[in-house]
Write an enzyme that holds these catalytic residues in place. Structure first.
Site, PDB file in Angstrom:
ATOM      1  N   GLU A  70     -11.572   2.393   6.024  1.00 25.55           N
ATOM      2  CA  GLU A  70     -10.727   3.460   5.482  1.00 25.55           C
ATOM      3  C   GLU A  70     -11.187   4.823   6.002  1.00 25.55           C
ATOM      4  OE1 GLU A  70     -10.148   5.710   1.215  1.00 25.55           O
ATOM      5  OE2 GLU A  70     -10.812   3.614   1.243  1.00 25.55           O
ATOM      6  N   ASP A  74      -8.868   7.090   8.486  1.00 24.91           N
ATOM      7  CA  ASP A  74      -8.481   8.442   8.088  1.00 24.91           C
ATOM      8  C   ASP A  74      -8.705   9.431   9.230  1.00 24.91           C
ATOM      9  OD1 ASP A  74      -7.797  10.495   6.003  1.00 24.91           O
ATOM     10  OD2 ASP A  74      -9.851  11.114   6.395  1.00 24.91           O
ATOM     11  N   ASN A 139      -4.993   3.545   0.873  1.00 23.09           N
ATOM     12  CA  ASN A 139      -6.311   3.252   1.436  1.00 23.09           C
ATOM     13  C   ASN A 139      -6.258   2.069   2.396  1.00 23.09           C
ATOM     14  OD1 ASN A 139      -7.293   5.288  -0.155  1.00 23.09           O
ATOM     15  ND2 ASN A 139      -8.104   3.946  -1.743  1.00 23.09           N
ATOM     16  N   GLU A 142      -4.888   3.167   5.763  1.00 21.32           N
ATOM     17  CA  GLU A 142      -5.916   3.830   6.568  1.00 21.32           C
ATOM     18  C   GLU A 142      -6.891   2.809   7.146  1.00 21.32           C
ATOM     19  OE1 GLU A 142      -6.189   8.219   4.401  1.00 21.32           O
ATOM     20  OE2 GLU A 142      -7.590   6.633   3.842  1.00 21.32           O
TER      21      GLU A 142
END
Length: 360
Positions: A70, A74, A139, A142
């Site tokens: 994650e 990101d 989440n 990502e």
């Protein structure tokens, strides 16, 4: 106990319990429909779809979840989407590009994309945890991007976002020109949590063309948040608010510092700053007024500068003799509500007379 599990060695048992996707062929097919190509290393995607609530662990006993992917995803989304926005909106200023990218990679947008793509159905987690966690889908999106990057590199992530997401599922032009009031969102958060917020100007300069440039920083409970720069106060405060919202989402220590400062402030406000006043203290705010007989004396003193002599007390007057009534017609002395006081002899005589009358 299952005989098959009993005959397997320990490492195989851990491996079987750790990996919920026993049918890799089915998983590869589902992923290919989502991302638009077949994955190479399926293990990256298995981890990307494993939430920490599932309790999975690797062969060394360490937690196995998608939090690390994650983090990587990101960062990759910021880079890839920023690259796409930069090329699509040529000539636009930094504030416009930043706002557009933030709207495209916001947790709300990613969560909706994950639900629309069917990615949420593949997440391995406890059912109750999934229903109460609104961030789980975003989440996982990502983490999926992080898995794509590890599996096939930067260009694969860019193709996925450009061809699969922005071309088919998101109207990037509509998103770009739709204004999002980050300042309003931040104000809403501060009011809900009852914390104090202010915008502090850092600088006011001009660029090479002479246009004014403003710089602001968000201050929450005395703790500095995000900073922003723009060609107007509104634009710079919007950028500062956006960065602050991102920090609130990604930095738990930033939130802790804000609420610690709030706790210190409210504690100081509750403590008494001074002792309670003494209610028995002498009240000196009443001006005494002189009596009537003292007024001439004070006036005389003010003129002569000397204290006047005390006046003599008047002698008690002797009662004058009552004049005799000139006419008996106006003599009302015998008319009284209170009977005249009788002597002891008169009382005894009156009692004997009353007793004699009763006997007769």
């Amino acid at each position: 106990m299952d005989y098959e599990l009993y005959t397997m060695n320990y490492r195989d048992i851990i491996e079987r319990l750790r990996l919920p996707f026993r049918d890799e062929k089915e998983l590869r097919k589902s992923l290919s429909q989502i991302i638009g190509f077949y994955p190479h290393n399926i293990e990256h995607y298995k981890i990307a779809l494993t939430h920490k609530s599932s309790g999975q662990r690797n062969d060394k006993g360490r937690p196995l979840n998608n939090e690390r992917l994650e983090f990587l995803g990101d960062a990759m989304l910021d880079a890839v989407v920023g690259h796409i926005v930069f090329e699509r909106f040529k000539g636009k200023r930094e504030g416009f590009l930043t706002n557009t990218r933030s709207k495209l990679v916001s947790r709300e947008t990613l969560g909706r994309l994950a639900n629309e793509m069917g990615l949420t159905e593949l997440i391995q987690s406890r059912g109750q945890q999934r229903s109460h966690n609104s961030y789980m889908a975003g989440n996982a999106f990502e983490a999926l991007v992080g898995a794509i990057y590890l599996d096939q590199g930067y260009e694969a992530v860019r193709r996925f976002m450009e061809k699969r997401i922005l071309a088919q599922m998101v109207n990037i032009d509509k998103v770009a020109y739709k204004e999002v009031n980050f300042k309003s969102k931040l104000l809403e958060w501060t009011q809900k949590n009852r914390v104090r917020m202010d915008y502090k100007m850092l600088k006011q300069t001009t660029d090479d063309k002479g246009s004014p440039v403003f710089g602001y920083v968000v201050v929450i409970e005395g703790v500095e948040g995000g900073k922003g720069q723009g060609y107007s106060k509104k634009e710079s405060q919007q950028v500062a608010s956006q960065e602050t919202l991102q920090r609130l989402r990604r930095e738990p220590q930033f939130i802790d510092a804000i609420f610690q400062a709030k706790s210190n402030r409210t504690k100081m406000e509750e403590e008494p700053t001074m002792a309670a006043p003494n209610l028995e203290a002498e009240n000196n705010f009443i001006i005494e007024q002189p009596h009537e007989e003292e007024e001439p004396r004070r006036a005389e003193k003010s003129k002569s500068g000397q204290r006047p002599a005390e006046p003599k007390k008047p002698e008690r007057p002797v009662e004058a003799e009552k004049p005799e009534a000139a006419d008996d017609e106006f003599d009302l002395s015998d008319i009284t509500h209170t009977p005249a006081e009788l002597s002891r002899e008169d009382i005894i005589a009156a009692a004997e007379e009353a007793a004699f009358k009763e006997e007769s």
